[in-house]
Write a protein that holds these residues in place. Sequence first.
Motif, PDB file in Angstrom:
ATOM      1  N   THR A   1     -50.735  21.328  38.058  1.00 21.64           N
ATOM      2  CA  THR A   1     -51.187  22.527  37.367  1.00 21.64           C
ATOM      3  C   THR A   1     -50.387  22.695  36.079  1.00 21.64           C
ATOM      4  O   THR A   1     -49.423  21.980  35.824  1.00 21.64           O
ATOM      5  N   LEU A   2     -50.778  23.674  35.286  1.00 23.02           N
ATOM      6  CA  LEU A   2     -50.079  23.965  34.039  1.00 23.02           C
ATOM      7  C   LEU A   2     -48.615  24.308  34.282  1.00 23.02           C
ATOM      8  O   LEU A   2     -47.758  24.042  33.440  1.00 23.02           O
ATOM      9  N   LEU A   3     -48.334  24.897  35.447  1.00 20.65           N
ATOM     10  CA  LEU A   3     -46.985  25.381  35.733  1.00 20.65           C
ATOM     11  C   LEU A   3     -46.114  24.362  36.451  1.00 20.65           C
ATOM     12  O   LEU A   3     -44.920  24.610  36.659  1.00 20.65           O
ATOM     13  N   ASP A   4     -46.677  23.223  36.818  1.00 22.68           N
ATOM     14  CA  ASP A   4     -45.899  22.218  37.529  1.00 22.68           C
ATOM     15  C   ASP A   4     -44.975  21.467  36.581  1.00 22.68           C
ATOM     16  O   ASP A   4     -45.285  21.286  35.396  1.00 22.68           O
ATOM     17  N   PRO A   5     -43.860  20.979  37.103  1.00 22.19           N
ATOM     18  CA  PRO A   5     -42.957  20.171  36.271  1.00 22.19           C
ATOM     19  C   PRO A   5     -43.637  18.876  35.823  1.00 22.19           C
ATOM     20  O   PRO A   5     -44.618  18.418  36.423  1.00 22.19           O
ATOM     21  N   PHE A   6     -43.090  18.313  34.774  1.00 21.12           N
ATOM     22  CA  PHE A   6     -43.579  17.039  34.247  1.00 21.12           C
ATOM     23  C   PHE A   6     -42.369  16.154  33.998  1.00 21.12           C
ATOM     24  O   PHE A   6     -41.351  16.602  33.466  1.00 21.12           O
ATOM     25  N   GLU A   7     -42.486  14.889  34.362  1.00 21.21           N
ATOM     26  CA  GLU A   7     -41.386  13.960  34.141  1.00 21.21           C
ATOM     27  C   GLU A   7     -41.933  12.613  33.706  1.00 21.21           C
ATOM     28  O   GLU A   7     -42.849  12.066  34.327  1.00 21.21           O
ATOM     29  N   TYR A   8     -41.376  12.094  32.634  1.00 21.42           N
ATOM     30  CA  TYR A   8     -41.695  10.743  32.195  1.00 21.42           C
ATOM     31  C   TYR A   8     -40.474  10.182  31.490  1.00 21.42           C
ATOM     32  O   TYR A   8     -39.910  10.816  30.595  1.00 21.42           O
ATOM     33  N   LYS A   9     -40.070   8.980  31.905  1.00 22.00           N
ATOM     34  CA  LYS A   9     -38.830   8.397  31.412  1.00 22.00           C
ATOM     35  C   LYS A   9     -37.710   9.428  31.590  1.00 22.00           C
ATOM     36  O   LYS A   9     -37.544   9.976  32.666  1.00 22.00           O
TER      37      LYS A   9
ATOM     38  N   ALA B   1     -53.283  18.045  25.012  1.00 21.80           N
ATOM     39  CA  ALA B   1     -54.465  18.699  24.452  1.00 21.80           C
ATOM     40  C   ALA B   1     -54.019  19.867  23.596  1.00 21.80           C
ATOM     41  O   ALA B   1     -53.076  20.586  23.942  1.00 21.80           O
ATOM     42  N   VAL B   2     -54.702  20.072  22.478  1.00 22.23           N
ATOM     43  CA  VAL B   2     -54.352  21.160  21.561  1.00 22.23           C
ATOM     44  C   VAL B   2     -55.627  21.676  20.915  1.00 22.23           C
ATOM     45  O   VAL B   2     -56.609  20.952  20.794  1.00 22.23           O
ATOM     46  N   GLY B   3     -55.612  22.935  20.502  1.00 21.80           N
ATOM     47  CA  GLY B   3     -56.759  23.517  19.806  1.00 21.80           C
ATOM     48  C   GLY B   3     -57.370  24.674  20.564  1.00 21.80           C
ATOM     49  O   GLY B   3     -58.215  24.460  21.422  1.00 21.80           O
ATOM     50  N   ARG B   4     -56.927  25.878  20.256  1.00 22.82           N
ATOM     51  CA  ARG B   4     -57.421  27.114  20.885  1.00 22.82           C
ATOM     52  C   ARG B   4     -57.274  27.057  22.406  1.00 22.82           C
ATOM     53  O   ARG B   4     -58.213  27.280  23.163  1.00 22.82           O
ATOM     54  N   MET B   5     -56.052  26.821  22.826  1.00 24.02           N
ATOM     55  CA  MET B   5     -55.733  26.705  24.252  1.00 24.02           C
ATOM     56  C   MET B   5     -54.997  27.936  24.771  1.00 24.02           C
ATOM     57  O   MET B   5     -54.316  27.874  25.793  1.00 24.02           O
ATOM     58  N   GLU B   6     -55.152  29.079  24.085  1.00 28.42           N
ATOM     59  CA  GLU B   6     -54.322  30.231  24.425  1.00 28.42           C
ATOM     60  C   GLU B   6     -54.738  30.971  25.689  1.00 28.42           C
ATOM     61  O   GLU B   6     -54.012  31.854  26.161  1.00 28.42           O
ATOM     62  N   ASP B   7     -55.901  30.661  26.253  1.00 36.12           N
ATOM     63  CA  ASP B   7     -56.293  31.254  27.528  1.00 36.12           C
ATOM     64  C   ASP B   7     -55.626  30.461  28.648  1.00 36.12           C
ATOM     65  O   ASP B   7     -55.914  29.283  28.856  1.00 36.12           O
ATOM     66  N   ALA B   8     -54.733  31.126  29.381  1.00 35.94           N
ATOM     67  CA  ALA B   8     -53.920  30.418  30.373  1.00 35.94           C
ATOM     68  C   ALA B   8     -54.769  29.795  31.470  1.00 35.94           C
ATOM     69  O   ALA B   8     -54.513  28.663  31.906  1.00 35.94           O
ATOM     70  N   ALA B   9     -55.773  30.505  31.941  1.00 34.93           N
ATOM     71  CA  ALA B   9     -56.616  29.980  33.015  1.00 34.93           C
ATOM     72  C   ALA B   9     -57.371  28.735  32.557  1.00 34.93           C
ATOM     73  O   ALA B   9     -57.510  27.760  33.305  1.00 34.93           O
TER      74      ALA B   9
ATOM     75  N   GLU C   1     -45.927  34.885  30.195  1.00 35.57           N
ATOM     76  CA  GLU C   1     -47.123  35.675  30.490  1.00 35.57           C
ATOM     77  C   GLU C   1     -48.165  34.816  31.202  1.00 35.57           C
ATOM     78  O   GLU C   1     -48.845  35.273  32.124  1.00 35.57           O
ATOM     79  N   ALA C   2     -48.288  33.554  30.780  1.00 36.98           N
ATOM     80  CA  ALA C   2     -49.231  32.648  31.433  1.00 36.98           C
ATOM     81  C   ALA C   2     -48.823  32.396  32.879  1.00 36.98           C
ATOM     82  O   ALA C   2     -49.668  32.374  33.792  1.00 36.98           O
ATOM     83  N   SER C   3     -47.534  32.225  33.106  1.00 36.72           N
ATOM     84  CA  SER C   3     -47.053  31.992  34.461  1.00 36.72           C
ATOM     85  C   SER C   3     -47.374  33.170  35.368  1.00 36.72           C
ATOM     86  O   SER C   3     -47.870  32.997  36.491  1.00 36.72           O
ATOM     87  N   LEU C   4     -47.115  34.373  34.890  1.00 31.47           N
ATOM     88  CA  LEU C   4     -47.405  35.552  35.701  1.00 31.47           C
ATOM     89  C   LEU C   4     -48.900  35.691  35.952  1.00 31.47           C
ATOM     90  O   LEU C   4     -49.331  36.039  37.061  1.00 31.47           O
ATOM     91  N   GLN C   5     -49.708  35.409  34.947  1.00 33.42           N
ATOM     92  CA  GLN C   5     -51.161  35.502  35.092  1.00 33.42           C
ATOM     93  C   GLN C   5     -51.670  34.517  36.144  1.00 33.42           C
ATOM     94  O   GLN C   5     -52.608  34.827  36.898  1.00 33.42           O
ATOM     95  N   LEU C   6     -51.036  33.357  36.213  1.00 33.84           N
ATOM     96  CA  LEU C   6     -51.485  32.311  37.131  1.00 33.84           C
ATOM     97  C   LEU C   6     -50.784  32.382  38.490  1.00 33.84           C
ATOM     98  O   LEU C   6     -50.950  31.499  39.325  1.00 33.84           O
ATOM     99  N   GLY C   7     -50.014  33.436  38.713  1.00 37.47           N
ATOM    100  CA  GLY C   7     -49.347  33.611  39.995  1.00 37.47           C
ATOM    101  C   GLY C   7     -48.040  32.867  40.124  1.00 37.47           C
ATOM    102  O   GLY C   7     -47.542  32.662  41.240  1.00 37.47           O
ATOM    103  N   GLY C   8     -47.451  32.491  39.006  1.00 38.59           N
ATOM    104  CA  GLY C   8     -46.198  31.760  39.028  1.00 38.59           C
ATOM    105  C   GLY C   8     -44.985  32.658  38.901  1.00 38.59           C
ATOM    106  O   GLY C   8     -45.077  33.891  38.989  1.00 38.59           O
TER     107      GLY C   8
END
Length: 339
Positions: free
Chosen positions: A3-11, A281-289, A318-325
Amino acid sequence: MPTLLDPFEYKGLKLKNRIVMPPMCQYSVTAKDGKPNDWHFTHYTSRAIGGTGLIIIEMTDVEPDGRISDFDLGIWSDDHIPAFERIIKACQSYGAKVGIQVAHAGRKAEDAKVPVSSTSVAFSDDYNAPRELSTEEVEQMVLKFEQGFQRAVAAGVDTIEIHGAHGYLIHQFQSPLTNQREDKYGQDKSLFGREIIAAARRVMPESMPLIMRISAKEYAEDGYDVNYAIDLVKKYQEAGVDMFHISSGGESNNGPEFSGQGYQVDLAAAVKSAVDVLVIAVGRMEDAAFSDEVVREGKADLVAVGRGMLRSPFWANEASLQLGGEILTPNALRAGYSF
């Protein structure tokens, strides 16, 4: 799927979430001699306090006349390192990771009396006509990028982004519209970009991922399409890029017919599907859901939020709270979320 709120790891890059602050030039604020100042310090650290996983510092140029405007940042001198280091360390202290977008505006350097480019054709009547770089000067430009990458590493970045999008210098070389040269850089339009990638890999730690921003589509008449961009991505990935930041446009004043929510997501998904590479991804991505859905559906690995973060430094929280994080801000601010 994550999900958007999950950690990400690479190298060696470990992010607490998949939210990215993309590079956005702060044109209205004078950056004396290309050095970030107190405005830039507050601008970036406030987004780190707000919970952003990865902050990419705005387009930062490898020579003075490589800036879009004289108000922009530079990394052409060791004197720039301390100011960047101050910002980077502060952001990292709040749990964000930080990169710098290293670039050159080429013929779109608005304040350069004689900008340089792959061509001698001006971007438009509003721009000064550029001087076409000689083959030897292009080779020297690669070295300027390499020195910029070295300085970024010295300043303590967690990653570096190469700007190969939006009609700036690397884009000018990779586009058939602006590269009709007869030398080696015209015969292979990816060569300049690949040499810059190799320069980055020479000076970056092996554990540090390299990001490249590209325009996956040009909106100019006879401009390249996503299939051409996918071919570029394959070449750039082989040269050493780990992740691609998928944008579009830049070689004309034209734009897409639709520029609303997520208007470039399909381009990111197309690149990811064709090449099996990490993408932002980029370009009008401000809606958290919506952004969360893009990650869940595997269309992108990370999401960059520009306008939303300009409006709210705490967009990620704010996105985290909206998504239940969880609350992402430091403990000192948590009383503001108690009821």
